[in-house]
Design a protein around this motif. Sequence first.
Motif, PDB file in Angstrom:
ATOM      1  N   TYR A  36      25.439  66.482 -17.548  1.00 47.66           N
ATOM      2  CA  TYR A  36      24.430  67.306 -18.066  1.00 47.66           C
ATOM      3  C   TYR A  36      24.887  69.078 -18.023  1.00 47.66           C
ATOM      4  O   TYR A  36      24.716  69.432 -16.988  1.00 47.66           O
ATOM      5  N   GLU A  37      23.343  69.509 -18.923  1.00 48.65           N
ATOM      6  CA  GLU A  37      23.191  70.774 -18.245  1.00 48.65           C
ATOM      7  C   GLU A  37      22.283  70.496 -16.945  1.00 48.65           C
ATOM      8  O   GLU A  37      21.509  69.667 -17.249  1.00 48.65           O
ATOM      9  N   VAL A  38      21.998  71.462 -15.704  1.00 47.78           N
ATOM     10  CA  VAL A  38      21.568  71.406 -15.216  1.00 47.78           C
ATOM     11  C   VAL A  38      20.767  72.768 -14.729  1.00 47.78           C
ATOM     12  O   VAL A  38      21.150  73.525 -15.039  1.00 47.78           O
ATOM     13  N   GLU A  39      19.965  72.309 -13.479  1.00 48.13           N
ATOM     14  CA  GLU A  39      18.628  73.622 -13.556  1.00 48.13           C
ATOM     15  C   GLU A  39      18.903  73.385 -11.447  1.00 48.13           C
ATOM     16  O   GLU A  39      19.114  72.794 -10.730  1.00 48.13           O
ATOM     17  N   LEU A  40      19.320  74.805 -10.607  1.00 48.62           N
ATOM     18  CA  LEU A  40      19.439  74.876  -9.674  1.00 48.62           C
ATOM     19  C   LEU A  40      19.699  76.396  -8.751  1.00 48.62           C
ATOM     20  O   LEU A  40      18.797  77.286  -9.533  1.00 48.62           O
ATOM     21  N   ASN A  41      18.752  76.168  -7.678  1.00 53.35           N
ATOM     22  CA  ASN A  41      18.244  77.311  -7.716  1.00 53.35           C
ATOM     23  C   ASN A  41      18.765  77.330  -6.201  1.00 53.35           C
ATOM     24  O   ASN A  41      18.860  77.018  -5.010  1.00 53.35           O
ATOM     25  N   VAL A  42      18.791  78.693  -6.227  1.00 48.87           N
ATOM     26  CA  VAL A  42      20.216  79.480  -5.070  1.00 48.87           C
ATOM     27  C   VAL A  42      18.771  80.536  -3.889  1.00 48.87           C
ATOM     28  O   VAL A  42      19.034  81.960  -4.974  1.00 48.87           O
ATOM     29  N   ILE A  43      18.474  80.364  -2.847  1.00 46.42           N
ATOM     30  CA  ILE A  43      18.126  81.404  -1.978  1.00 46.42           C
ATOM     31  C   ILE A  43      19.486  82.406  -1.240  1.00 46.42           C
ATOM     32  O   ILE A  43      19.863  81.767  -0.730  1.00 46.42           O
ATOM     33  N   LEU A  44      19.292  83.429  -1.285  1.00 45.74           N
ATOM     34  CA  LEU A  44      20.304  84.279  -0.683  1.00 45.74           C
ATOM     35  C   LEU A  44      19.084  84.451   0.571  1.00 45.74           C
ATOM     36  O   LEU A  44      18.319  86.316  -0.126  1.00 45.74           O
ATOM     37  N   PHE A  69      19.530  71.088  -0.726  1.00 46.22           N
ATOM     38  CA  PHE A  69      17.980  70.136  -0.964  1.00 46.22           C
ATOM     39  C   PHE A  69      17.483  69.542  -2.394  1.00 46.22           C
ATOM     40  O   PHE A  69      17.452  69.875  -3.134  1.00 46.22           O
ATOM     41  N   PRO A  70      18.790  68.254  -1.921  1.00 46.33           N
ATOM     42  CA  PRO A  70      19.471  67.477  -3.074  1.00 46.33           C
ATOM     43  C   PRO A  70      17.490  67.188  -3.922  1.00 46.33           C
ATOM     44  O   PRO A  70      17.096  66.747  -3.242  1.00 46.33           O
ATOM     45  N   MET A  71      17.578  67.157  -5.110  1.00 49.61           N
ATOM     46  CA  MET A  71      16.745  66.273  -5.432  1.00 49.61           C
ATOM     47  C   MET A  71      16.665  64.816  -6.624  1.00 49.61           C
ATOM     48  O   MET A  71      16.251  64.259  -6.975  1.00 49.61           O
ATOM     49  N   ILE A  72      18.332  64.379  -6.349  1.00 48.90           N
ATOM     50  CA  ILE A  72      18.637  63.791  -6.811  1.00 48.90           C
ATOM     51  C   ILE A  72      18.666  62.545  -5.829  1.00 48.90           C
ATOM     52  O   ILE A  72      19.164  62.837  -4.169  1.00 48.90           O
ATOM     53  N   LEU A 100      18.815  69.160 -10.108  1.00 43.46           N
ATOM     54  CA  LEU A 100      19.856  69.280  -8.858  1.00 43.46           C
ATOM     55  C   LEU A 100      19.781  69.363  -7.527  1.00 43.46           C
ATOM     56  O   LEU A 100      19.761  68.813  -6.970  1.00 43.46           O
ATOM     57  N   GLY A 101      19.024  70.785  -7.517  1.00 50.07           N
ATOM     58  CA  GLY A 101      18.446  71.237  -6.215  1.00 50.07           C
ATOM     59  C   GLY A 101      18.310  72.293  -5.731  1.00 50.07           C
ATOM     60  O   GLY A 101      18.780  73.404  -6.472  1.00 50.07           O
ATOM     61  N   ASP A 102      18.202  72.595  -4.623  1.00 49.57           N
ATOM     62  CA  ASP A 102      17.883  74.091  -4.001  1.00 49.57           C
ATOM     63  C   ASP A 102      19.225  74.074  -2.990  1.00 49.57           C
ATOM     64  O   ASP A 102      19.435  73.291  -2.581  1.00 49.57           O
ATOM     65  N   ILE A 103      19.341  74.848  -3.120  1.00 50.18           N
ATOM     66  CA  ILE A 103      20.563  75.749  -1.956  1.00 50.18           C
ATOM     67  C   ILE A 103      20.511  76.787  -1.147  1.00 50.18           C
ATOM     68  O   ILE A 103      19.952  78.303  -1.829  1.00 50.18           O
ATOM     69  N   ILE A 104      20.263  76.656   0.120  1.00 48.99           N
ATOM     70  CA  ILE A 104      19.069  78.062   1.107  1.00 48.99           C
ATOM     71  C   ILE A 104      20.751  78.879   1.748  1.00 48.99           C
ATOM     72  O   ILE A 104      21.088  77.933   2.799  1.00 48.99           O
ATOM     73  N   ILE A 105      21.250  79.566   1.947  1.00 46.93           N
ATOM     74  CA  ILE A 105      22.657  80.200   2.481  1.00 46.93           C
ATOM     75  C   ILE A 105      21.858  81.569   2.849  1.00 46.93           C
ATOM     76  O   ILE A 105      21.042  82.720   3.035  1.00 46.93           O
ATOM     77  N   SER A 106      22.600  81.942   3.995  1.00 44.24           N
ATOM     78  CA  SER A 106      22.016  82.874   4.829  1.00 44.24           C
ATOM     79  C   SER A 106      22.785  84.378   4.892  1.00 44.24           C
ATOM     80  O   SER A 106      23.937  84.147   5.354  1.00 44.24           O
ATOM     81  N   LEU A 136      24.257  68.486  -2.822  1.00 42.87           N
ATOM     82  CA  LEU A 136      23.735  68.156  -4.279  1.00 42.87           C
ATOM     83  C   LEU A 136      23.760  66.949  -4.760  1.00 42.87           C
ATOM     84  O   LEU A 136      23.422  66.515  -5.536  1.00 42.87           O
ATOM     85  N   PHE A 137      25.347  66.402  -4.872  1.00 41.94           N
ATOM     86  CA  PHE A 137      25.774  65.147  -4.991  1.00 41.94           C
ATOM     87  C   PHE A 137      25.841  64.535  -4.717  1.00 41.94           C
ATOM     88  O   PHE A 137      26.552  62.933  -5.027  1.00 41.94           O
ATOM     89  N   GLY A 138      25.224  64.283  -3.616  1.00 44.94           N
ATOM     90  CA  GLY A 138      24.578  63.557  -2.198  1.00 44.94           C
ATOM     91  C   GLY A 138      26.357  62.983  -1.519  1.00 44.94           C
ATOM     92  O   GLY A 138      26.051  61.846  -0.606  1.00 44.94           O
ATOM     93  N   TYR A 139      27.069  63.779  -1.743  1.00 44.21           N
ATOM     94  CA  TYR A 139      28.153  63.824  -0.465  1.00 44.21           C
ATOM     95  C   TYR A 139      27.415  64.056   0.975  1.00 44.21           C
ATOM     96  O   TYR A 139      26.573  64.772   1.123  1.00 44.21           O
ATOM     97  N   ASP A 140      28.325  63.538   1.884  1.00 48.61           N
ATOM     98  CA  ASP A 140      28.165  64.023   2.646  1.00 48.61           C
ATOM     99  C   ASP A 140      28.725  64.172   3.892  1.00 48.61           C
ATOM    100  O   ASP A 140      29.978  63.568   3.680  1.00 48.61           O
ATOM    101  N   HIS A 141      28.882  64.965   5.863  1.00 45.95           N
ATOM    102  CA  HIS A 141      29.773  64.286   6.391  1.00 45.95           C
ATOM    103  C   HIS A 141      29.689  63.830   8.261  1.00 45.95           C
ATOM    104  O   HIS A 141      29.988  64.423   8.648  1.00 45.95           O
ATOM    105  N   MET A 142      28.467  63.149   7.956  1.00 42.00           N
ATOM    106  CA  MET A 142      28.213  62.404   8.683  1.00 42.00           C
ATOM    107  C   MET A 142      29.185  61.195   9.884  1.00 42.00           C
ATOM    108  O   MET A 142      29.528  61.403  10.302  1.00 42.00           O
ATOM    109  N   GLU A 143      29.683  60.781   8.696  1.00 41.71           N
ATOM    110  CA  GLU A 143      31.020  59.901   8.833  1.00 41.71           C
ATOM    111  C   GLU A 143      32.054  60.453   8.803  1.00 41.71           C
ATOM    112  O   GLU A 143      32.436  60.955   7.988  1.00 41.71           O
ATOM    113  N   GLU A 144      33.395  59.777   9.391  1.00 46.36           N
ATOM    114  CA  GLU A 144      34.457  60.232   8.748  1.00 46.36           C
ATOM    115  C   GLU A 144      35.153  60.431   7.390  1.00 46.36           C
ATOM    116  O   GLU A 144      35.605  61.458   7.275  1.00 46.36           O
ATOM    117  N   ASN A 145      34.985  59.209   7.081  1.00 47.87           N
ATOM    118  CA  ASN A 145      35.594  59.566   5.585  1.00 47.87           C
ATOM    119  C   ASN A 145      34.633  59.431   4.585  1.00 47.87           C
ATOM    120  O   ASN A 145      34.660  60.009   4.109  1.00 47.87           O
TER     121      ASN A 145
END
Length: 165
Positions: A36-44, A69-72, A100-106, A136-145
């Motif tokens: 899909y074409e996506v809409e995404l918000n990024v705040i610095l 902040f994923p929307m899906i 897709l969601g929001d990304i906030i970067i310091s 935003l694609f649903g991946y995480d890093h809480m579990e080792e695998n």
Amino acid sequence: MTLNLEYEAEIELNLDYRSIITKVVEKALDLEECPYEVELNVILTDNEEIREINQTYRTIDAPTDVLSFPMIGYETPGDFDGLEEAQEDYFNPETGELLLGDIIISVEKVIEQAKEYGHTRERELAFLTAHSMMHLFGYDHMEENERIIMEEKQKKVLDELTIFR
């Protein structure tokens, strides 16, 4: 793709952040085979603002480098099948783009961590963007695998863009 990008920090990164973020987002979408074409918000933003957001949404009273902040709600990370069945939940009714969601970067963390890890600000900004895109694609890093899979995907995005440490 609609990329809504806001630069709210007073500190300047002194690089073409819009181009860096755009190419990382596009490469991540390509590698994940987003249909899909996506809409995404990024705040610095700055450390104080991201600290407040972190406190509000994660009850962690400290600044962090990036928030996603994923929307899906994916059943399986990176699996876009079935999203059209919930079109009103996941797609902008005016444009048809996947929200897709929001990304906030310091910006302050980009500068600090680039120095700490001994690489460029460009590389740090690209890494944080790639990392957040995986969330935003649903991946995480809480579990080792899960962490291993997510890190491999982030690395592939950066490697294909020839953005190295």
